[in-house]
Design a protein around this motif. Structure first.
Motif, short mmCIF file in Angstrom:
data_model
loop_
_atom_site.label_atom_id
_atom_site.label_comp_id
_atom_site.label_asym_id
_atom_site.label_seq_id
_atom_site.Cartn_x
_atom_site.Cartn_y
_atom_site.Cartn_z
N HIS A 186 0.85 -1.20 0.00
CA HIS A 186 0.00 0.00 0.00
C HIS A 186 0.88 1.25 0.00
O HIS A 186 0.61 2.22 -0.70
N GLY A 187 1.95 1.18 0.76
CA GLY A 187 2.82 2.34 0.87
C GLY A 187 3.53 2.69 -0.42
O GLY A 187 3.61 3.85 -0.81
N THR A 188 4.06 1.68 -1.14
CA THR A 188 4.79 1.98 -2.38
C THR A 188 3.86 2.53 -3.45
O THR A 188 4.22 3.45 -4.19
N VAL A 189 2.65 1.97 -3.55
CA VAL A 189 1.68 2.46 -4.54
C VAL A 189 1.27 3.90 -4.21
O VAL A 189 1.18 4.76 -5.10
N LEU A 190 1.03 4.18 -2.93
CA LEU A 190 0.61 5.52 -2.53
C LEU A 190 1.72 6.55 -2.74
O LEU A 190 1.46 7.67 -3.20
N PHE A 191 2.96 6.19 -2.42
CA PHE A 191 4.06 7.11 -2.64
C PHE A 191 4.23 7.42 -4.13
O PHE A 191 4.53 8.55 -4.52
N ASN A 192 4.04 6.41 -4.97
CA ASN A 192 4.14 6.62 -6.42
C ASN A 192 3.09 7.61 -6.90
O ASN A 192 3.38 8.53 -7.67
N ALA A 193 1.85 7.45 -6.42
CA ALA A 193 0.77 8.36 -6.82
C ALA A 193 0.96 9.75 -6.25
O ALA A 193 0.73 10.76 -6.93
N LEU A 194 1.39 9.82 -5.00
CA LEU A 194 1.58 11.11 -4.35
C LEU A 194 2.68 11.92 -5.04
O LEU A 194 2.58 13.14 -5.17
N ALA A 195 3.72 11.24 -5.49
CA ALA A 195 4.80 11.94 -6.19
C ALA A 195 4.28 12.64 -7.43
O ALA A 195 4.71 13.75 -7.77
N GLY A 219 -1.02 2.62 -17.41
CA GLY A 219 -2.46 2.88 -17.41
C GLY A 219 -2.99 3.24 -16.04
O GLY A 219 -3.65 4.27 -15.87
N LEU A 220 -2.70 2.41 -15.04
CA LEU A 220 -3.24 2.62 -13.70
C LEU A 220 -2.39 3.58 -12.87
O LEU A 220 -2.92 4.37 -12.09
N HIS A 221 -1.07 3.52 -13.05
CA HIS A 221 -0.19 4.22 -12.12
C HIS A 221 0.39 5.53 -12.64
O HIS A 221 1.11 6.20 -11.91
N CYS A 222 0.12 5.88 -13.88
CA CYS A 222 0.59 7.17 -14.40
C CYS A 222 -0.60 8.13 -14.48
O CYS A 222 -1.35 8.14 -15.45
N LEU A 285 -1.02 18.94 -19.85
CA LEU A 285 0.12 18.06 -19.59
C LEU A 285 -0.07 16.71 -20.27
O LEU A 285 -1.11 16.08 -20.13
N VAL A 286 0.95 16.30 -21.01
CA VAL A 286 0.98 14.97 -21.59
C VAL A 286 2.28 14.30 -21.16
O VAL A 286 3.36 14.88 -21.29
N LEU A 287 2.16 13.09 -20.61
CA LEU A 287 3.33 12.28 -20.27
C LEU A 287 3.57 11.29 -21.40
O LEU A 287 2.62 10.74 -21.99
N SER A 288 4.84 11.06 -21.71
CA SER A 288 5.19 10.05 -22.69
C SER A 288 6.37 9.27 -22.14
O SER A 288 7.05 9.73 -21.22
N SER A 321 7.03 4.68 -11.29
CA SER A 321 6.66 4.56 -12.70
C SER A 321 7.13 5.77 -13.50
O SER A 321 7.25 5.71 -14.72
N THR A 322 7.37 6.89 -12.82
CA THR A 322 8.00 8.06 -13.46
C THR A 322 9.10 8.55 -12.53
O THR A 322 8.99 9.60 -11.91
#
Length: 513
Positions: A186-195, A219-222, A285-288, A321-322
């Motif tokens: 849960h922590g790693t997924v949340l930190f990724n999204a929060l960043a 798809g889900l994490h970006c 904003l577009v991420l690639s 993921s980024t």
């Protein structure tokens, strides 16, 4: 102690700053789902799963195309303390069976269009199907209608998840030829999204379009989870077949502000003329990612959408993921760079002795982050990990320039990025080597205008064997997802080039194409 978990992104009290029950959370076609409706369905689904015997720690494999049920499952499974396993909808039955077995999934959720991809040897205890009218039978599995689960009315139990509890197995292929699951908590997924909230200024006003499959990290994490966290709107592009005008129409119709567009998507948009015919001015904003976008294409895109900030990202399935991103403004001076590190990532380039490389000196790219996977799942033994002294070794080589920008110089993992999708040669080679007429096989990535890279298979036929390209292609299509099948082939009798120690000299094969 109970802590903030993945489900708390969605299930929040009215005291939350971003609590807006009537605001649209998800859009799919003509359907608009409010936060109140989405939360209600998630809690009902969690209750239904619990009533059907779901236990804390249960593993749920999701084999679906982009649909609202996907996001409902993400939060319901997390709320119950379960573990999610996203599976690419393009996978073939043997690939699905491997992931289901390796992850020890007790539940498999799919839809009628994908049922033929579910092998009778997959072994889940429960098969959940989105269409109650579909007749589904998997040996040893009890079929449950998704709608029956959501029809539950009681309040689901609280799982009291901790940040270190497993929440996700993100499967990625590797040098062994078999996919392995990166363990995320849960922590790693949340930190990724929060960043991403911090790095890209995600807000309640954002409307994010999901172009890739939700089964992919992109798809889900970006930006998808981070947009929902801030109370914004997520527009799901239907899965299957890409049409540039359809994407441009979605942006225009819904006032889309952010998107994750692979370089191949950007090329197809520009080639189609859709950005000129449609109003894309809402895009901010577009991420690639996956490969650098040429400066001329960035300039052309920005000329068509003047307010657009196009960021190129670099990340891994093990997260972040980024972990690096490059703004369009930096492309001219630092062309070809992967970028600067995310707010939650420390990135370095190390020599073989693990000392830090000087600017311009090549080495391995490593990252330390609270968003990084804790290990790889291994059902038959102790979990393995690529983390050494707190640093995740990506397997990619690169260097840092004088400005601190990281450049990716090559992939020691030999991964091919084709149309934004990762293809690992070892996995393809393992399948082709099973052909009785094949003595040796090697797959390398070669440049391609549309997809960035495509696989080129070099096959050495055994003495006297009749090896036909179409037979090999058919074998690959039966065992592998379509995007993994090589697009170019060379069948030869000459041995593959190797070093004196027997190591394959892949660069010679690439230079011969």
């Amino acid at each position: 102690m109970s802590l903030f978990g993945l489900a708390d992104i969605l299930i929040r009290p009215r005291t939350s700053k971003d609590h807006h029950p009537r605001h649209t959370a998800v859009v799919l076609g003509e359907r608009r789902i409010s936060y109140a409706e989405l939360t209600d369905r998630v809690l009902r689904l969690a209750t239904g799963l619990h009533e059907h015997g779901f236990q804390r720690g249960d593993v749920v494999a999701i084999y679906l195309k982009n649909r609202a049920e996907y996001l409902e499952l993400v939060f319901a499974v997390a709320h119950l303390g379960g573990v999610l396993v996203p599976m690419n909808y393009l996978l073939r039955p043997a690939e699905v069976a491997h992931i289901v077995a390796d992850s020890e999934a007790r539940w498999l959720v799919t839809e009628p269009a994908l049922l033929e991809g579910v092998s009778t040897s997959s072994g889940p205890e429960f098969l959940v199907v989105t269409d109650p009218a579909a007749e589904a039978a998997v040996e040893g599995a009890a079929t449950v209608a998704y709608d029956d689960l959501v029809a539950a009315t009681a309040t689901p139990p609280a799982a009291h998840v901790r940040s270190e509890d497993r929440a996700l197995l993100q499967y990625t292929s590797g040098t062994t030829g078999f996919p392995k699951g990166a363990v995320h908590t849960h922590g790693t997924v949340l930190f990724n999204a929060l960043a991403q909230v911090v790095d890209f200024g995600v807000s309640h006003d954002d409307v994010h379009v999901v172009v890739p499959s939700l089964s992919w990290a992109a798809g889900l994490h970006c930006l998808t989870l981070s947009t929902l966290w801030r109370g914004g709107t997520v527009v799901l592009k239907p899965t299957g077949g890409f049409d540039a005008d359809d994407l441009a129409a979605l942006v225009e119709r819904h006032g889309v502000t952010t998107g994750m567009f692979a370089p191949s998507v950007i090329r197809m948009l520009l080639d189609s003329g859709a950005p000129s015919a449609r109003d894309l001015s809402s895009l901010r904003l577009v991420l690639s990612g996956g490969e650098p976008v040429p400066a001329d294409e960035i300039g052309e895109f920005k000329a068509l959408v003047p307010g657009l900030d196009l960021h190129q990202g670099y990340g891994v399935s093990e997260f972040p993921s980024t972990m690096l991103h490059l703004a369009a403004a930096d492309v001219v001076e630092h062309g070809g760079a992967a970028g600067l590190s995310s707010v939650v990532a420390n990135v370095r380039v190390l020599r073989e002795d693990h000392s830090e490389a000087d600017p311009g000196e090549h080495g391995e790219i490593v990252v330390r982050s609270p968003a990084t996977s804790s290990s790889y799942h291994h059902r038959d033994g102790d979990p393995t990990t690529a983390v050494v002294d707190g640093w995740l070794h990506t397997g990619d080589r690169g260097f840092v320039d004088e400005g601190g920008f990281v450049h990716v110089a090559g992939r020691s993992k030999e991964m091919i990025v084709s149309g934004g999708l990762n293809v690992y040669p070892a996995e393809v080679e393992r399948v082709l080597a099973a052909h009785p007429g094949v003595l040796e096989v090697a797959v390398v990535g070669v440049p391609d205008r549309r997809y960035g890279e495509v696989g080129h298979a070099f096959v050495v036929a055994a003495d006297g064997a009749a090896v036909d390209e179409e037979d090999l292609r058919s074998l690959a299509r039966r065992e592998l997802a379509g995007f993994k099948v090589p697009r170019r082939w060379t069948i030869r009798t000459e041995s593959l080039p190797r070093t004196v120690t027997g190591k394959l000299r892949r660069f010679e094969l690439v230079s011969s194409t």
